[in-house]
Design an enzyme around this catalytic site. Sequence first.
Site, PDB file in Angstrom:
ATOM      1  N   CYS A  69      13.665  32.460  18.874  1.00  0.00           N
ATOM      2  CA  CYS A  69      12.918  31.768  19.922  1.00  0.00           C
ATOM      3  C   CYS A  69      13.734  31.740  21.200  1.00  0.00           C
ATOM      4  CB  CYS A  69      12.552  30.350  19.489  1.00  0.00           C
ATOM      5  SG  CYS A  69      13.994  29.295  19.204  1.00  0.00           S
ATOM      6  N   CYS A  72      17.208  30.108  21.586  1.00  0.00           N
ATOM      7  CA  CYS A  72      18.430  30.795  21.157  1.00  0.00           C
ATOM      8  C   CYS A  72      19.215  31.324  22.356  1.00  0.00           C
ATOM      9  CB  CYS A  72      18.084  31.958  20.224  1.00  0.00           C
ATOM     10  SG  CYS A  72      17.228  31.481  18.709  1.00  0.00           S
ATOM     11  N   ASP A 478       4.653  48.024  46.357  1.00  0.00           N
ATOM     12  CA  ASP A 478       5.219  49.338  46.637  1.00  0.00           C
ATOM     13  C   ASP A 478       4.117  50.149  47.318  1.00  0.00           C
ATOM     14  OD1 ASP A 478       6.900  51.692  46.436  1.00  0.00           O
ATOM     15  OD2 ASP A 478       5.619  52.293  44.766  1.00  0.00           O
ATOM     16  N   ASP A 662       4.977  51.170  40.812  1.00  0.00           N
ATOM     17  CA  ASP A 662       4.700  52.160  39.776  1.00  0.00           C
ATOM     18  C   ASP A 662       5.839  53.127  39.493  1.00  0.00           C
ATOM     19  OD1 ASP A 662       4.448  53.727  42.194  1.00  0.00           O
ATOM     20  OD2 ASP A 662       3.367  55.209  40.990  1.00  0.00           O
ATOM     21  N   ASP A 666      11.078  51.464  40.890  1.00  0.00           N
ATOM     22  CA  ASP A 666      10.543  50.101  41.009  1.00  0.00           C
ATOM     23  C   ASP A 666      10.831  49.266  39.759  1.00  0.00           C
ATOM     24  OD1 ASP A 666       9.307  50.384  43.544  1.00  0.00           O
ATOM     25  OD2 ASP A 666       7.678  51.493  42.614  1.00  0.00           O
TER      26      ASP A 666
END
Length: 776
Positions: A69, A72, A478, A662, A666
Amino acid sequence: MASETLAPNVTALAGASWPGAPVQDVDARGKPGDDRARTEAPAQDFSLFLRRDPAGQAEMAFAVEGIDCAACIDEIEDGCEALPGIVRARLNYTTHRLTIGWDARAEPAPARVLEALAKAGYRAWPFEADRLEEIDNATSRHLLRCLGVAGFAAMNIMLLSVSVWSGNVTDITPETRDFFHWLSALIALPAAAYAGQPFFQSALRALKARSLNMDVPITLGVLLALSVSVYETLHHAEHAYFDSAVMLLFFLLAGRYLDHAMRRRTRAEAGNLAALKAVSANRIEADGRLVTVPAAAVKPGDEVMLRAGERAPVDGRVLSGTASVDESLVTGETLPRHVGVGGTVHAGSLIHDGVLRLRTTAAGEDTFLDEIERLLDKASTARGRYIRLADRAARLYAPMVHTTALLALIGWLIAGASLHQAVLIAVAVLIITCPCALALAVPAVQVVAAGTLMRAGVLINSGDTFERLAEIDTVAFDKTGTLTLPDPSLSDTSHVPAPLLAAAARLALASTHPLARAIAVAHPDALPLAEVREVPGAGVEAEIDGVTARLGSPAFCGCEALAAARADAAPDASLVAVRLGEACAVLEIRQALRSDARAVMDELRDAGLAIVLLSGDRRAAVAPVAARLGVTDWWAQMRPGDKIAVLESLDAKGHGVLMVGDGINDAPSLASAHVSLSPISAADVTRAQADAVFLGEKLAPVAIALKVARRARHLMRQNLMIAVVYNLIAVPLAVAGAVTPLVAALAMSGSSIIVTLNALRARQGGRALEKAKEAA
């Protein structure tokens, strides 16, 4: 830098670097080798896994097993940073990769880190992708087996329980009821012992580390429910609770397996960045020989040769040759860049055509591609520290449940109740407060909202996407492939005579050059030519009805003057010439804006969001796009680190930023942003870092995702409030002894149904959103 003569045994490779420089002859002797130098070493030899970061500190990555989880993360990071000499510890929750940094002058830290993790209940080893994949596959199979066992047991026990429930109000005999209870016990006990392992082990680790997590009350609830059920069966009681225990395990295992599968898919896609690294390099020796060596063997100052179709294994400066290079890693620009003597090429760049001789400026872990990978890992780790809404509630929930049940047990014993009665009341408290409603409060909304978005063309990758999407006030885009369509397209050709256009389309079918593909796509009915000759670095030519036809650079087609006169060409356009006999024309190929880009920008502004544009492309190409979309805050010629710097500055000012991009360049900024989206056409690595991807050629899904996310967050908060109110009413009744474990189980189920029904409201407006998408 002066050009140097290539070795005499190197000849020219064919290519079409339009518009190209003079063709150079090189020899294509020797293909890159497929063998990769690899040294297997024992895990305890830490020196093989150490590296120094730019600040001169020692650094090492570990794979950590046993992370269940988000809680942690803090436990592991805080525990490691408390060790002497450790200056930083960052855990990536998705990849389970722990990066440790320490002062290189201090005592080596790896052994101390492994020892500290072992004491906390975590297994760790030096990070190796292959070994992590093996462990991950084993964990996935184990979870699936546990889920199957719990599901099979739950179905059969529920069948027996329904018979008992109906028989209790009709004519079931005590002997038959006991028989059904013992059958349920025979199924439930071994099934729970096997299927509950993921929760039991996690709870045991937490208790050893003197902490509490959500698996502790689950484990206590299951074990006590089974124990009380066995006791009740031994004493011929009317009710047993084997069904509640096993059903709880089944639903929780389903959620854990789906979470594991999502993180596994994300790791697999993120690992595709390694596919961009060249395995071998063609190194030119001092005597002029061309030798294929592992990419890791190349050092700064070495000379290497790059040929058509190869990826650059190093960063370097061009000594001789010309080529058309795809450098989307650097700029995000999908159109190839012409590179000549003195130009730079980065590792991972793809050589479309031509041949280059490079002098290596950076190799190994110092290349630009490795810089992207380090930025990506650092950004992913930082975003992984975000605490989900349900996790924040769960941190307070677990200790409250234990305390309440314990106080109920002690209180009833003090009041004179028998141990049996006190334990039943404590079990009822644990069952009635079992975190089913809390566990469903957020995921139920996520599932319904994700379905709504899927119908609108948006696919969710991350569980907490809705929460973070609802918090943003700024959207960063972008340019290339995001605001524009991913592939270049042919611009207005009304000024081009039909015979020339037809000739260009037929010639384009014979070339693999990106500009030629754009022409071919625009004319799908064109017929291929029987014989086409490719002229390296220039273009293609053929005979059409006895007339010579050419397609390629303006110089190759003899159209330099016509190309120079195209003052109206867009700054981001590429010019390709076509000649048919004496007739000549120039075609313009460019990135086209998505059809609804301006409308989406206006819609986002109306929603009170600020818009910025972050592009790696040239200023001359970015400025007109920003002007057309009404964006006043924009940056051009940005490297991945520059984009992250802008995002961090916005974050420091208190802005929540949605990044939409994309390109592979990026990926680090997508991981660094508060939340991120990418088009489905994005690179695999980029999609892996995005919280959601959208389909189609329109930008409308971005605005739709924001609307759905804001409604989803509202419903999540409502569900959490319902769970709290339910507990405020139910817990006092359970503590007062007014609720049996059976009624507690029914009440727990009822609260889960209520939050699920409320979550279904996330579908409201789904049809309207789909219509809005179609209208856009």
